[in-house]
Scaffold this motif. Structure first.
Motif, PDB file in Angstrom:
ATOM      1  N   THR A 188       0.881  -1.144  -0.099  1.00  0.00           N
ATOM      2  CA  THR A 188       0.081  -0.102  -0.156  1.00  0.00           C
ATOM      3  C   THR A 188       0.831   1.185  -0.181  1.00  0.00           C
ATOM      4  O   THR A 188       2.180   1.242   0.321  1.00  0.00           O
ATOM      5  CB  THR A 188      -1.047   0.032   1.223  1.00  0.00           C
ATOM      6  OG1 THR A 188      -1.785   0.996   1.145  1.00  0.00           O
ATOM      7  CG2 THR A 188      -0.218  -0.010   2.654  1.00  0.00           C
ATOM      8  N   ASP A 189       0.389   2.327  -0.558  1.00  0.00           N
ATOM      9  CA  ASP A 189       0.850   3.652  -0.421  1.00  0.00           C
ATOM     10  C   ASP A 189       0.154   4.519   0.431  1.00  0.00           C
ATOM     11  O   ASP A 189       0.418   5.731   0.634  1.00  0.00           O
ATOM     12  CB  ASP A 189       0.944   4.217  -1.806  1.00  0.00           C
ATOM     13  CG  ASP A 189      -0.472   4.670  -2.584  1.00  0.00           C
ATOM     14  OD1 ASP A 189      -1.486   4.256  -1.782  1.00  0.00           O
ATOM     15  OD2 ASP A 189      -0.220   4.924  -3.654  1.00  0.00           O
ATOM     16  N   GLY A 190      -0.796   3.797   1.200  1.00  0.00           N
ATOM     17  CA  GLY A 190      -1.617   4.791   2.043  1.00  0.00           C
ATOM     18  C   GLY A 190      -2.835   5.305   1.632  1.00  0.00           C
ATOM     19  O   GLY A 190      -3.832   5.566   2.161  1.00  0.00           O
ATOM     20  N   VAL A 191      -3.095   5.406   0.313  1.00  0.00           N
ATOM     21  CA  VAL A 191      -4.049   5.626  -0.480  1.00  0.00           C
ATOM     22  C   VAL A 191      -4.864   4.578  -1.025  1.00  0.00           C
ATOM     23  O   VAL A 191      -6.125   4.146  -1.158  1.00  0.00           O
ATOM     24  CB  VAL A 191      -3.810   6.772  -1.460  1.00  0.00           C
ATOM     25  CG1 VAL A 191      -5.113   7.127  -2.142  1.00  0.00           C
ATOM     26  CG2 VAL A 191      -3.174   8.053  -0.875  1.00  0.00           C
ATOM     27  N   TYR A 192      -3.929   3.851  -1.744  1.00  0.00           N
ATOM     28  CA  TYR A 192      -4.571   2.564  -2.377  1.00  0.00           C
ATOM     29  C   TYR A 192      -3.668   1.259  -1.775  1.00  0.00           C
ATOM     30  O   TYR A 192      -2.559   1.373  -1.505  1.00  0.00           O
ATOM     31  CB  TYR A 192      -4.083   2.617  -4.096  1.00  0.00           C
ATOM     32  CG  TYR A 192      -4.806   3.786  -4.876  1.00  0.00           C
ATOM     33  CD1 TYR A 192      -6.262   3.586  -5.160  1.00  0.00           C
ATOM     34  CD2 TYR A 192      -4.270   5.114  -5.108  1.00  0.00           C
ATOM     35  CE1 TYR A 192      -6.715   4.442  -5.869  1.00  0.00           C
ATOM     36  CE2 TYR A 192      -4.880   5.953  -5.598  1.00  0.00           C
ATOM     37  CZ  TYR A 192      -6.423   5.590  -6.097  1.00  0.00           C
ATOM     38  OH  TYR A 192      -6.863   6.622  -6.995  1.00  0.00           O
TER      39      TYR A 192
END
Length: 135
Positions: free
Chosen positions: A32-36
């Motif tokens: 994850t990138d924190g958004v997706y």
């Protein structure tokens, strides 16, 4: 992919990616990138190259990047990671062990670049897992 709210752990939310595209099954890792959230395409009956990403907040938005449209060898990865700007997929087995690392921009989710490790050494192929230095 499954998500469980902290307050209602006994009632998980389920996102069936095959409702978006029947090919979206048989993943070998994710990140994850924190958004997706991103899932790594491995084998859904055959090696495949469709990276799926889904919104971690709404847990409904699904987008697909078919790496095999860039290069037919880009399928059958095992593991992936991000440096915060790019997503990287670790080459494993696409019908044979291979060494093409795929990289894509996380913001636009369409620019694919390839680093063929076998051009450095023909034995650099068939990896499982990967990492970033965190910088």
């Amino acid at each position: 992919a499954a998500s469980a709210g902290q307050q209602e752990f006994d009632s998980p939310e389920i996102l069936d990616l095959t409702l978006t595209d029947p090919d979206l099954k048989g993943f070998g890792g994710g990140f994850t990138d924190g958004v997706y959230g991103y899932v790594v395409p491995t084998n859904n009956g055959a090696p495949f190259g469709k990276v799926a990403r889904f919104g971690v907040q709404d847990f409904k938005t699904v987008e697909i990047l078919d790496l095999a449209e860039t290069d037919a060898d880009l399928k059958g990865f095992f593991g992936g990671f991000t440096d915060g700007v790019y997503g990287y997929l670790v080459p494993y087995y696409n019908g044979a062990r291979f060494g093409k690392v795929a990289r894509f921009g996380m913001q636009d989710f369409d620019a694919v670049e390839i680093l063929d490790l076998t051009l450095t050494d023909p034995d650099l192929k068939g990896f499982v897992g990967g990492f970033t230095d965190g910088v």
